[in-house]
Write an enzyme that holds these catalytic residues in place. Structure first.
Site, PDB file in Angstrom:
ATOM      1  N   TYR A 231       0.828  -1.211   0.000  1.00 33.48           N
ATOM      2  CA  TYR A 231       0.000   0.000   0.000  1.00 33.48           C
ATOM      3  C   TYR A 231       0.863   1.262   0.000  1.00 33.48           C
ATOM      4  O   TYR A 231       0.474   2.283  -0.562  1.00 33.48           O
ATOM      5  CB  TYR A 231      -0.955  -0.005   1.191  1.00 33.48           C
ATOM      6  CG  TYR A 231      -2.126  -0.938   0.977  1.00 33.48           C
ATOM      7  CD1 TYR A 231      -3.255  -0.519   0.293  1.00 33.48           C
ATOM      8  CD2 TYR A 231      -2.086  -2.251   1.447  1.00 33.48           C
ATOM      9  CE1 TYR A 231      -4.324  -1.374   0.085  1.00 33.48           C
ATOM     10  CE2 TYR A 231      -3.149  -3.109   1.243  1.00 33.48           C
ATOM     11  CZ  TYR A 231      -4.264  -2.669   0.555  1.00 33.48           C
ATOM     12  OH  TYR A 231      -5.325  -3.514   0.339  1.00 33.48           O
TER      13      TYR A 231
ATOM     14  N   GLU B 126      -7.940  -7.460   5.295  1.00 33.96           N
ATOM     15  CA  GLU B 126      -7.133  -8.525   4.700  1.00 33.96           C
ATOM     16  C   GLU B 126      -6.379  -9.315   5.771  1.00 33.96           C
ATOM     17  O   GLU B 126      -6.236 -10.543   5.662  1.00 33.96           O
ATOM     18  CB  GLU B 126      -6.183  -7.925   3.666  1.00 33.96           C
ATOM     19  CG  GLU B 126      -6.919  -7.436   2.421  1.00 33.96           C
ATOM     20  CD  GLU B 126      -6.199  -6.325   1.682  1.00 33.96           C
ATOM     21  OE1 GLU B 126      -4.974  -6.177   1.866  1.00 33.96           O
ATOM     22  OE2 GLU B 126      -6.862  -5.580   0.929  1.00 33.96           O
TER      23      GLU B 126
END
Length: 400
Positions: free
Chosen positions: A98, A140
């Site tokens: 990310y 996640e």
């Protein structure tokens, strides 16, 4: 969730950012793959990149998330985030990626918008990004922790069954001899395939077998490519090269299109084309559970010859206490053991939708939009209409 100062800035700049999101995401992917070509080779779907669908999906998700934060400051779009998180988990996306996305995405924003990206604007959109990214990382992480098959696992093909000229079913068992973790009806697995150029491309396929089996079963439709683009390269490889005894790499099961607690409430399962795969698994589960509520099965296809897993649909529906089966074929019709068959595209005008129905949809976007619209007109609550998209989700923001 979003600070008042950032909310004001995002509200003021959302039209300008939204108008340039496609250009921003195009530059983002170009910069990301220039710096990390391995991601395009081994993680991102090259077919979706070539077609531009992944770019549009990313743009849509950013815009939908920002809009939701402004319209619902005390909530977040959990349905959208869950769908993305399941897809990321099936790919093995890691938290540190990310930061890499942030680096290249904000470089693209600065390139496209130029001087309009003041420090205040950059800070506001940075807050939006990390709210979304951190929410996905948390979701996640939980999915990884709940999975009983972490990482990639090798599976042997024990049976290959041609369903139609375009669809083949593969039944697989784990090479390590270990147990097969339970999958929920409607979920999918990622399959990683090494292609002739060395790329290890990943695609998702719904589990089309009955839950609780000692085998995994996927049914793969061969996607027709033009030979000049990577579209269909994985399905073509699976059809052409994979035979009994071969080994594939599979992820754990993921996906949020699952039956959940349905008790004996009325259900409608609507599919078109290869969208039939998760619906067959759901029908198998309902039959095994002895579901007592009404179940309406709706499916559309080009012709009876292209209708994969039709026998399974009819078989499982026949085991239910109260079921109606309706098939539509654009080219001809066919007799079957159960239900009626029409010519043309799916038309719910003559389908009885019981009060309190929960619906599950899978197929092309146009098909699902049409079915959803008719269900809403029939009084089905938006929150009771659930869907699965094969490929990047270009229908973001639907909370039902």
């Amino acid at each position: 969730m979003l600070s008042e100062q950032s909310a004001a800035t995002v509200r003021a700049t959302l039209p300008a950012v939204g108008a340039h999101l496609n250009e921003i995401t195009e530059r983002f992917y170009a910069g990301l793959f220039a710096a990390r070509p391995d991601l395009l080779r081994d993680l991102f779907n090259r077919g979706n990149q070539a077609a531009g669908t992944q770019r549009r999906a990313l743009a849509g998700s950013v815009a939908a998330f920002a809009t939701y934060l402004l319209e619902h400051p005390d909530r977040r779009p959990d349905a959208m985030l869950a769908r993305i998180a399941h897809k990321h988990a099936s790919l093995g996306v890691a938290p540190e990626q990310y930061a890499l996305v942030h680096e290249h995405l904000f470089a693209a924003i600065a390139d496209v918008l130029g001087e309009a990206v003041t420090p205040e604007v950059a800070a506001a959109w940075d807050e939006v990004y990390w709210l979304m990214a951190n929410a996905l990382v948390a979701l996640e992480k939980r999915l990884y922790e709940e999975s009983r098959e972490p990482g990639w696992r090798r599976w042997e093909v024990v049976e290959r069954v041609p369903e139609t000229r375009e669809v083949v079913t593969l039944r697989l068992r784990p090479c390590d001899g270990g147990p097969v973790a339970d999958a929920r009806a409607g979920q999918y697995v990622s399959v990683r395939v090494q292609l002739p150029d060395g790329a290890r491309q990943i695609r998702q396929y719904s589990l089309s077998g009955a839950p609780g089996s000692a085998l995994r079963q996927i049914s793969v439709k061969r996607v027709a490519g033009d030979g000049a683009s990577p579209d269909g390269e994985v399905s073509a490889a699976l059809h052409a090269r994979v035979r009994e005894g071969d080994v594939l790499e599979l992820s754990a099961p993921y996906g949020d299109l699952v039956l959940g607690e349905v008790a004996d409430r009325p259900l409608l399962l609507a599919s078109a084309g290869i969208g039939v795969t998760p619906m067959v698994a759901m029908l198998a589960q309902l039959a095994a559970d002895g579901h007592g509520g009404s179940v309406t099965v709706v499916h559309g296809d080009r012709s009876p010859a292209t209708h994969a897993l039709r026998a399974e649909q009819e078989m499982y529906a026949g085991k239910l206490a109260d079921s109606v089966v309706r098939f539509w074929y654009e080219e001809g019709a066919a007799d079957g053991e159960h239900g009626e068959h029409g010519v043309g595209r799916v038309d719910l005008a003559g389908v009885v939708v019981a009060p309190g129905t929960r619906a599950y949809l899978c197929g092309p976007l146009g098909f699902m939009r049409g079915v959803r619209g008719r269900l809403l007109e029939a009084g089905v609550a938006a929150s009771d209409i659930h869907y699965e998209v094969f490929g990047p989700d270009l229908w973001l923001g639907q909370e039902g």
